[in-house]
Each structure stands twice: as structure tokens, then as C-alpha cells.
Design a protein around this motif. Structure first.
Motif, PDB file in Angstrom:
ATOM      1  N   CYS B 123      -7.674   2.489 -10.940  1.00 50.07           N
ATOM      2  CA  CYS B 123      -6.287   2.843 -10.676  1.00 50.07           C
ATOM      3  C   CYS B 123      -5.545   3.067 -12.000  1.00 50.07           C
ATOM      4  N   CYS B 126      -2.662   0.012 -12.134  1.00 48.24           N
ATOM      5  CA  CYS B 126      -2.934  -1.419 -12.314  1.00 48.24           C
ATOM      6  C   CYS B 126      -4.298  -1.698 -12.962  1.00 48.24           C
ATOM      7  N   CYS B 142      -4.876   2.898  -6.247  1.00 53.76           N
ATOM      8  CA  CYS B 142      -5.594   1.974  -5.376  1.00 53.76           C
ATOM      9  C   CYS B 142      -4.792   1.608  -4.143  1.00 53.76           C
ATOM     10  N   SER B 143      -3.473   1.819  -4.162  1.00 50.27           N
ATOM     11  CA  SER B 143      -2.644   1.350  -3.049  1.00 50.27           C
ATOM     12  C   SER B 143      -1.375   2.177  -2.985  1.00 50.27           C
ATOM     13  N   CYS B 146       0.928   1.306  -5.873  1.00 47.09           N
ATOM     14  CA  CYS B 146       0.580   1.913  -7.163  1.00 47.09           C
ATOM     15  C   CYS B 146       0.835   3.420  -7.143  1.00 47.09           C
TER      16      CYS B 146
END
Ligand SMILES: [Zn+2]
Ligand SMILES: [Zn+2]
Lengths: 400, 160
Positions: B123, B126, B142-143, B146
Motif C-alpha cells: 500500500c 500505510c 489496501c483499504s 488508505c
């Protein structure tokens, strides 16, 4: 036997220098630095220790991408190193051993010879790869060794070099374009993006790297640990940055520390091992090259079959990056998993991977062979650069 | 109410449209990647704070050592002299080396090949392993969280 050889392992990040009678070399930053706080003077080499405030240092380096190109800077640093303030010597008596990187370029070689013979008037001179001296050191400590696979992982790059019976096999050498410089710039970049602007703090962030980073012995396991919350997360650390009034050097601070802390802190978690990981997976940063263990196996397999078991059994790792905790185990594990099952794998990281080559120089200067290898001022004056190329570059010297 | 909703719809439709138009092409992505690698080679990210400082003044001279022993006959040459004398750039030397080193390994050919193993993805925000790729710019995330940070801070905002 001579005990006053002048040995200068002239690295792109630090010069290791001393006479062969010295116990340890001096380690001198091979650069000139300017501090925001002091207009009075630039700091040459280890003069930076006198600098009260090392924040926002500006670097002027003799090397670019691992090769010596800024000669005014190098000459200034060498003048300082050879002065009474640092490590003086009488070159009419002391022979000189100086190191150069693999695949050094001819104009650089000529410039080195010219400066040492004509400017510094040294009487005899030997130019070698630092790795040659490391391998000599290793052979000295391990008599009967037939082959050595040297991994030299320094500031600018990493070289994988096979030595067979003391001679390097030039055509099999491979270079990975990852070294300490990229790692420091990378940690600066990610901390600046995620936490605090430190792009101008190379000096401090290099210390953060040295104090906090380690090579993971099991990457996916450590990623899972880093996902957890403290105290289940045994990796996460806080680092108190120096403020140059109360503290001069940063330090690791436990997360649950009750002690009052007025310093600015940064938090290091996955960064602690994802940064050195680039040496093992350059592609993590978009560098399209294989990492150290894969390159070791590739280089060994390119060598004559009968030498391969000896190379697997004598992997030697030197240079500043080798000082990361966990390096040796990780290289062992990865190489072990890729090597033929019946091959013994042995990895050595010296106690001090930075000064190992310099100490090899001390040992080599006491070997009678040294006299045959070094070029004297008379020879240089009579035959010029030709005799030097013949001796140092074409002869493929033996460091067994 | 209904009018409002349709306005929102129209608007989000426009945003979608403009996002679709703003997808970095291959060339810009490569340029970004190259810039990022070049940045990793840089010595400094700020300017010389004392660019006007004359450096030669307080620098101890090698001559002091020699002269104090009283054996020096000739005047040492300045750092500036050597700068002028040896002024080949790395690029020049690499180019000449190519012509000189016929056969055998040289600086260029010593660079190790690409890995046989697949790339790993992390990512961009992060640093943890990532499974998703940002459509406009190709960065990894990743999310959702993020991705939001990425869009607010980098993504198409970077001028590379
Ligand atoms: Zn993320
Ligand atoms: Zn994006």
C-alpha cells in the motif's frame, strides 16, 4: 616486513583510514557538510562531530552512484584526512593501499594514480577493490579455503563477486543497484509522507535507520505481528528525535515509557523491516532486479560446477548494510531454500562488516606478495599509467 | 427533494466522467516511476544553505603536514585544479567504457537481471501488503481508508 603501510579504504559513504600498525582505522565520513546553524565553515569528514546542530545538513559528496567524479570534493576530504588533524603519514616511508569499486572507470584510476604519485608524492602504491582485501582477510582466517562468494553491500550498491583460489572472476560479477543511500532516502520518504517532514534530515534519518531497522527473518510473520496493537505487536517502537539542545542523538523509546519526553517522536512499525527488505526484493521499490539471495544463487550457478559447493560454503557478507541485525540468518534461510539440497551453505558476516576490508589491507601489507604487486614512484615515472594498468587491472591479482 | 437527488446524481455522474477521462496514461506512469527512482539517488532535497560560502578558507591543507616536516619542495595544487583537470561525468565514462570493453563484463552488463519471482505489492499509504490498484494512477492501496488518503494527497495531485 612493514608495519607502516597507509591503508585507505575509500568508500562512497565513509573512508576507513589508518596505518597498518594501528589497531583500528578511523572512520571518516567521505563528504563535506554544511550546517544551517553555522555560517562560519563547512565541515569536512569527521569535523561534523564538532557541529552543535546537525539538523538540515547539506551534503557534498565526491561519489555519484558509487564512482568518484567530484574531484574537488575528494581532494578536499583527502587533504583533511592526510593532515595532522586526522591521520597524517610520511609517504616517503609508507607504501599506500587504496581501494576502488568494482568496474571502476579508467579516467578515475588515472586520476587516483596522478594525485597519489604527483601531488602526495607517495613512494609506492597499490590500488585494489575493497572486496579483494576482504577476501584476503577471510582466506587468512580460514586457511585452505578454495573459493569465496563475496557480497559487498555498501552505500551505493551491492556486488556479488565469486573468488576462485584468490582470484575474482570478473565476468561473473553482478551488481544490485541497492545500497544504504537508497534505504535512507526511502525511509525519509515514507516517514515524511506518513508522519513528519524529514526530507532534509538525511543525517538524523540515517541514524534512525541504523538504530531501528532490521532484516526480517520471516517477512510474512513479521507483517502479521506489525498489524497487531502494542503490546502484542513486539515490533513497533517510538524514536525520540534529537533537538540539539538537550539531546544530540536520537534514541528508541518504549511505547509504554512513563518518563517525560519533550522530544519530537516518530513511530516505526513495518518500516523497521520493510526498508532493509528492499535489498532482498528491489522490485518492492520498482527496481527491476533480483535481490541478494537470488543473485547469490544465480552467480554461483554461473561458475564452474566443481567450484559451486565451495562457493555455497563460503559466502562472506561485508559493507555497511551487512550490519542490520538478522542479515546473516535471512541470507542463509533464503539461499538454503534455493541451493541444491546436498550443498552445504555457510554464511559469514564479520563482527564489524565496515572495517573488515581495512583489516584485510593490514594483513595484506605484511604479505611478501605485497611488494610484487605495489607500483613504485620510479616505475610510474618511467612507464606512466601503462605499468599501473598492467599490474592492477590486467594481471588479476591473487588474494588467496 | 427529487430534484436535489437528481442533481447529486448528475454531479456524481460528472465526477465519474471526469475521473474516467483523467486516467494517467502509460507514459506518465512510467515518468512518475522514473522520478521516484531518481529521487532515491538524490544527495539533498533542499538547497545549499550557504551556497555563497567560500569553502577553501578554513580547510586544513595537506601542505601544512608536509611543510611542518620541512621536506616539501613544490606547491600543492588546489581542489579547483583537480575539478578542472578531471571533469568527466559518470555518463561520459559509462559511454566510453562501452566502446573500450568489447567482450567481458562491464559496468553496464554487470547489473543483475530481474527476479524470477513475482513482484510483491504494498500500500502506497500505510506500507502493508495491498490487494488493490488505484484505477486513475496505478498506485497500490489496501483499504478504503488508505484509498481516501491517497486520493486526497497524491493520486492525480502529483505533478510529475
Ligand atoms: Zn494501506
Ligand atoms: Zn491514484
Amino acid at each position: 616486513m612493514i608495519d607502516n603501510a597507509y591503508i585507505l579504504d575509500n568508500g562512497a559513504y565513509s573512508a576507513k583510514v589508518g596505518l597498518s600498525c594501528h589497531e583500528e582505522p578511523k572512520i571518516i565520513p567521505n563528504c563535506i557538510m554544511k550546517a544551517k546553524s553555522e555560517r562560519q565553515r563547512p565541515f569536512i569528514g569527521n569535523q561534523i562531530e564538532d557541529c552543535r546542530d546537525a539538523s538540515g545538513l547539506f551534503y557534498i559528496l565526491p561519489f555519484t552512484k558509487g564512482y568518484l567524479v567530484n574531484w574537488d570534493v575528494q581532494k578536499t576530504v583527502w587533504d583533511y584526512i592526510l593532515s595532522n588533524d586526522c591521520c597524517p603519514s610520511n609517504f616517503s616511508e609508507s607504501p599506500v593501499i587504496i581501494t576502488e569499486p568494482y568496474f571502476n572507470f579508467n579516467p578515475i584510476k588515472e586520476a587516483m594514480s596522478e594525485i597519489f604519485f604527483e601531488e602526495y608524492e607517495c613512494q609506492s602504491f597499490l590500488r585494489v577493490n575493497a572486496g579483494d582485501l576482504s577476501v584476503y582477510h577471510y582466506n587468512h582466517d580460514n586457511p585452505g579455503t578454495l573459493c569465496v562468494l563475496l557480497v559487498e553491500t555498501g552505500y551505493s550498491f551491492t556486488h556479488i563477486v565469486p573468488y576462485i583460489q584468490g582470484k575474482k572472476i570478473r565476468n561473473k560479477i553482478r551488481r544490485i543497484d541497492v545500497g544504504g543511500k537508497i534505504l535512507t532516502n526511502h525511509i525519509k520518504e515514507i516517514i515524511s509522507y506518513r508522519q513528519l517532514h524529514v526530507m532534509d534530515e538525511t543525517y538524523v534519518m540515517n541514524q534512525v535507520k541504523e538504530d531501528c531497522c532490521f532484516v526480517s527473518e520471516d517477512f510474512s510473520r513479521d507483517v502479521e505481528i506489525a498489524r497487531k496493537k502494542y503490546p502484542e505487536n513486539t515490533i513497533v517502537r517510538d524514536y525520540a528525535l534529537p533537538d540539539y539542545t538537550t539531546i544530540r542523538r536520537g534514541y528508541i523509546r518504549p511505547l509504554d515509557s512513563k518518563e517525560e519526553c519533550n522530544q519530537q517522536t516518530i513511530r516505526l512499525n513495518i518500516e523497521r523491516f520493510s526498508v532493509p527488505e528492499v535489498l532482498f526484493h528491489p522490485s518492492d521499490l520498482g527496481i527491476n532486479q533480483m535481490g541478494i539471495p537470488e543473485a547469490i544463487v544465480r552467480v554461483i550457478k554461473s561458475c564452474p560446477e566443481e567450484t559451486q559447493p565451495h562457493l555455497f560454503n563460503n559466502i562472506l557478507i561485508t559493507g555497511g548494510c551487512a550490519a542490520f541485525p538478522g542479515f546473516k540468518t535471512r541470507v542463509y534461510n533464503d539461499v538454503r531454500s534455493m541451493a541444491p539440497y546436498n550443498c552445504k551453505v555457510r554464511v559469514t558476516v564479520p563482527d564489524n562488516p565496515v572495517t573488515y576490508a581495512w583489516h584485510g589491507g593490514v594483513l595484506f601489507s605484511k604479505d611478501p606478495k605485497f611488494y610484487n604487486y605495489a607500483v613504485t614512484k620510479e616505475e610510474y615515472e618511467k612507464e606512466g599509467h601503462a605499468v599501473i594498468f598492467e599490474r592492477f587491472d590486467e594481471a588479476n591479482l591473487n588474494f588467496a | 427533494m427529487a430534484a436535489k437527488a437528481s442533481a447529486v446524481e448528475r454531479q456524481s455522474g460528472r465526477i465519474k466522467d471526469s475521473n474516467q477521462k483523467r486516467i494517467l496514461d502509460e507514459a506518465s506512469r512510467n515518468r512518475r516511476a522514473r522520478k521516484a527512482l531518481e529521487a532515491l539517488e538524490q544527495d539533498n532535497f533542499h538547497d545549499d544553505p550557504h551556497a555563497d560560502l567560500v569553502m577553501s578558507k578554513k580547510i586544513p591543507k595537506f601542505q601544512e603536514t608536509i611543510e611542518s616536516r620541512g621536506s616539501r619542495k613544490k606547491k600543492p595544487k588546489s581542489a579547483e585544479y583537480y575539478k578542472q583537470r578531471f571533469r568527466k561525468s559518470l555518463a561520459q565514462m559509462v559511454e566510453e567504457d562501452k566502446n573500450y570493453m568489447t567482450g567481458g563484463t562491464s559496468y553496464i552488463t554487470a547489473a543483475v537481471e530481474a527476479s524470477r519471482y513475482p513482484d510483491r505489492h504494498f500500500c502506497a499509504v500505510c506500507g502493508f501488503p495491498s490487494n488493490y490498484t488505484c484505477v486513475p494512477c496505478g498506485a497500490r492501496y489496501c483499504s478504503v481508508r488508505c484509498l481516501g488518503t491517497h486520493q486526497d494527497t497524491r493520486c492525480l495531485k502529483w505533478t510529475a
